[in-house]
Design a protein around this motif. Structure first.
Motif, mmCIF file in Angstrom:
data_model
loop_
_atom_site.group_PDB
_atom_site.id
_atom_site.type_symbol
_atom_site.label_atom_id
_atom_site.label_comp_id
_atom_site.label_asym_id
_atom_site.label_seq_id
_atom_site.Cartn_x
_atom_site.Cartn_y
_atom_site.Cartn_z
ATOM 1 N N ALA A 37 40.812 77.919 32.423
ATOM 2 C CA ALA A 37 39.506 77.315 32.723
ATOM 3 C C ALA A 37 39.655 75.827 33.012
ATOM 4 C CB ALA A 37 38.552 77.541 31.557
ATOM 5 N N ALA A 38 40.509 75.143 32.242
ATOM 6 C CA ALA A 38 40.721 73.710 32.466
ATOM 7 C C ALA A 38 41.384 73.471 33.823
ATOM 8 C CB ALA A 38 41.578 73.128 31.344
ATOM 9 N N GLU A 39 42.344 74.308 34.180
ATOM 10 C CA GLU A 39 43.091 74.110 35.424
ATOM 11 C C GLU A 39 42.297 74.493 36.660
ATOM 12 O OE1 GLU A 39 47.665 74.483 33.752
ATOM 13 O OE2 GLU A 39 46.748 76.218 34.710
ATOM 14 N N LYS A 40 41.148 75.101 36.498
ATOM 15 C CA LYS A 40 40.285 75.381 37.646
ATOM 16 C C LYS A 40 39.547 74.128 38.121
ATOM 17 C CE LYS A 40 39.441 80.310 36.861
ATOM 18 N NZ LYS A 40 38.423 81.334 36.527
ATOM 19 N N LEU A 41 39.480 73.111 37.262
ATOM 20 C CA LEU A 41 38.851 71.853 37.665
ATOM 21 C C LEU A 41 39.759 71.150 38.681
ATOM 22 C CD1 LEU A 41 37.673 70.624 34.159
ATOM 23 C CD2 LEU A 41 36.248 71.588 35.976
ATOM 24 N N ALA A 42 39.167 70.669 39.766
ATOM 25 C CA ALA A 42 39.957 70.133 40.879
ATOM 26 C C ALA A 42 40.865 68.979 40.475
ATOM 27 C CB ALA A 42 39.019 69.698 42.008
ATOM 28 N N TRP A 43 40.402 68.123 39.572
ATOM 29 C CA TRP A 43 41.190 66.944 39.206
ATOM 30 C C TRP A 43 42.271 67.248 38.164
ATOM 31 C CZ3 TRP A 43 42.097 63.015 41.956
ATOM 32 C CH2 TRP A 43 41.127 62.441 42.773
ATOM 33 N N VAL A 44 42.352 68.484 37.695
ATOM 34 C CA VAL A 44 43.374 68.851 36.709
ATOM 35 C C VAL A 44 44.588 69.416 37.439
ATOM 36 C CG1 VAL A 44 43.943 70.315 34.734
ATOM 37 C CG2 VAL A 44 41.672 69.278 34.920
ATOM 38 N N ASP A 45 45.734 68.765 37.263
ATOM 39 C CA ASP A 45 46.975 69.278 37.831
ATOM 40 C C ASP A 45 47.490 70.426 36.970
ATOM 41 O OD1 ASP A 45 49.341 69.724 39.111
ATOM 42 O OD2 ASP A 45 50.050 67.674 39.079
ATOM 43 N N HIS A 46 47.658 70.188 35.692
ATOM 44 C CA HIS A 46 47.962 71.265 34.753
ATOM 45 C C HIS A 46 47.523 70.859 33.354
ATOM 46 C CE1 HIS A 46 51.693 68.819 34.756
ATOM 47 N NE2 HIS A 46 51.721 69.104 33.472
ATOM 48 N N ALA A 47 47.373 71.873 32.495
ATOM 49 C CA ALA A 47 46.877 71.657 31.140
ATOM 50 C C ALA A 47 47.737 72.429 30.147
ATOM 51 C CB ALA A 47 45.419 72.113 31.026
ATOM 52 N N SER A 48 47.808 71.920 28.927
ATOM 53 C CA SER A 48 48.460 72.641 27.837
ATOM 54 C C SER A 48 47.476 72.709 26.675
ATOM 55 C CB SER A 48 49.751 71.937 27.406
ATOM 56 O OG SER A 48 49.496 70.613 26.964
ATOM 57 N N VAL A 49 47.442 73.866 26.013
ATOM 58 C CA VAL A 49 46.466 74.105 24.944
ATOM 59 C C VAL A 49 47.209 74.633 23.718
ATOM 60 C CG1 VAL A 49 44.366 75.342 24.286
ATOM 61 C CG2 VAL A 49 44.729 74.707 26.674
ATOM 62 N N ARG A 50 46.878 74.097 22.550
ATOM 63 C CA ARG A 50 47.490 74.602 21.316
ATOM 64 C C ARG A 50 46.522 74.441 20.149
ATOM 65 N NH1 ARG A 50 50.463 71.018 17.870
ATOM 66 N NH2 ARG A 50 50.099 68.816 18.367
ATOM 67 N N ARG A 51 46.755 75.268 19.126
ATOM 68 C CA ARG A 51 45.962 75.194 17.905
ATOM 69 C C ARG A 51 46.593 74.181 16.952
ATOM 70 N NH1 ARG A 51 47.126 80.631 18.825
ATOM 71 N NH2 ARG A 51 45.353 81.972 19.408
ATOM 72 N N VAL A 52 45.770 73.441 16.250
ATOM 73 C CA VAL A 52 46.244 72.514 15.210
ATOM 74 C C VAL A 52 45.528 72.890 13.919
ATOM 75 C CG1 VAL A 52 46.440 70.109 14.469
ATOM 76 C CG2 VAL A 52 46.635 70.682 16.903
ATOM 77 N N TRP A 53 46.292 73.326 12.932
ATOM 78 C CA TRP A 53 45.726 73.804 11.665
ATOM 79 C C TRP A 53 44.913 72.704 10.956
ATOM 80 C CZ3 TRP A 53 45.272 78.414 9.433
ATOM 81 C CH2 TRP A 53 44.942 78.460 8.059
ATOM 82 N N PRO A 54 43.747 73.065 10.416
ATOM 83 C CA PRO A 54 43.217 74.430 10.291
ATOM 84 C C PRO A 54 42.064 74.742 11.238
ATOM 85 C CG PRO A 54 42.185 73.052 8.644
ATOM 86 C CD PRO A 54 43.071 72.135 9.463
ATOM 87 N N ASN A 55 41.556 73.756 11.986
ATOM 88 C CA ASN A 55 40.316 74.010 12.735
ATOM 89 C C ASN A 55 40.217 73.205 14.034
ATOM 90 O OD1 ASN A 55 39.995 71.470 11.710
ATOM 91 N ND2 ASN A 55 38.261 71.953 10.388
ATOM 92 N N ILE A 56 41.354 72.826 14.614
ATOM 93 C CA ILE A 56 41.339 71.976 15.814
ATOM 94 C C ILE A 56 41.982 72.717 16.987
ATOM 95 C CG2 ILE A 56 42.178 69.825 16.841
ATOM 96 C CD1 ILE A 56 42.149 68.585 14.074
ATOM 97 N N LEU A 57 41.362 72.602 18.137
ATOM 98 C CA LEU A 57 41.944 73.086 19.387
ATOM 99 C C LEU A 57 42.281 71.855 20.225
ATOM 100 C CD1 LEU A 57 42.615 75.673 21.012
ATOM 101 C CD2 LEU A 57 40.438 75.327 22.209
ATOM 102 N N GLN A 58 43.553 71.684 20.547
ATOM 103 C CA GLN A 58 44.001 70.495 21.276
ATOM 104 C C GLN A 58 44.281 70.847 22.730
ATOM 105 O OE1 GLN A 58 48.046 68.297 20.835
ATOM 106 N NE2 GLN A 58 46.670 67.313 19.364
#
Length: 268
Positions: A99-120
């Protein structure tokens, strides 16, 4: 005879197995093991199901990283907001990345979970190289992207050419820019026609006609002449034709146009 009968009877007697080797004991053990495994599997299955529920350890914060020179954080949050509204274990990180990479200005994105309740979510933006003839943006790889116009893009050169030629224009632009920069000149427009003829517009209002070759030798010939003769007469020149093998032709600007260019240079 009696001794033989006694021996025969003894041979026909069944051999008694130890208790731990009896079929009944083995059946009971196997049945007990199956029941235990079934119980453990049920507990694990329920635990997994519970962990994958959206309300189990819900994501409470979406942390975004990136330069955000062209991309709006609000646009990013809007794109991934619904997908991130989930649990720590149930959130689909691949879907958030896509979903992030569908935005025109985004070249690429990385997504990861950070314990216990964060999405980075970490973003790498597109690097604009030029503007395409229709106002879209050409990135550094020569790809045309449907990015919105933002502050700072007006200084970019304009590429013009047939569909599918943007990558070729980007490569040629980067080579030319390095060579012209040594003379203190920059490219404001670069075009290639349907017949593959190249034309370069410079930031001193000169147009260079390069034909189909657009070679380094042509720019070197121009550089030599520019330093020796042309630099002092720029306001009088409209274009320079470098399609000749051993020389070039100068097209002089009309008098009124030359005067206007001279005034502009004096004001600068």
């Amino acid at each position: 005879m009696g001794a033989r009968r006694t021996a025969a009877k003894k041979s026909k007697r069944m051999v008694r197995l130890p208790t731990w080797q009896s079929p009944t004991w083995l059946t009971r053990r196997l049945l007990g093991g199956a029941i235990l495994l079934s119980a453990v599997g049920g507990v694990l299955g329920f635990s997994t199901w519970h962990l994958l529920q959206p309300n189990t350890l819900p994501i409470e914060r979406v942390q975004v990283k990136g330069p955000f020179q062209y991309l709006s954080k609000q646009d990013l949050y809007a794109a991934i907001g619904e997908l991130a509204n989930s649990g720590f274990f149930s959130v689909d990180v691949r879907a958030v990345k896509e979903a992030a990479e569908k935005l025109a200005w985004v070249d690429h994105a990385s997504v990861r979970r950070v314990w216990p309740n964060i999405l980075q979510v970490e973003i790498v933006e597109q690097v604009p190289l030029a503007k395409w003839k229709d106002g879209r943006v050409v990135n550094r790889r020569g790809e045309v992207i449907d990015a919105e116009d933002v502050d700072g893009l007006s200084v970019l050169p304009v590429f013009n050419g047939p569909e599918g030629s943007s990558e070729m224009l980007a490569k040629r632009f980067q080579l030319m820019s390095a060579q012209l920069a040594e003379m203190g000149l920059g490219v404001t427009a670069l075009s290639i026609s349907e017949r593959r003829a190249w034309r370069v517009s410079l930031n001193n209002d000169l147009d260079l006609l390069l034909g189909r070759s657009a070679s380094e030798a042509q720019l070197t010939r121009f550089a030599d002449a520019y330093k020796a003769v042309l630099a002092d007469q720029v306001e009088k020149i409209q274009s320079i034709d470098l399609r000749y093998t051993n020389g070039f032709a100068v097209r002089w600007a009309p008098i009124d146009e030359a005067d206007e260019k001279s005034k502009q240079r004096g004001a600068a």
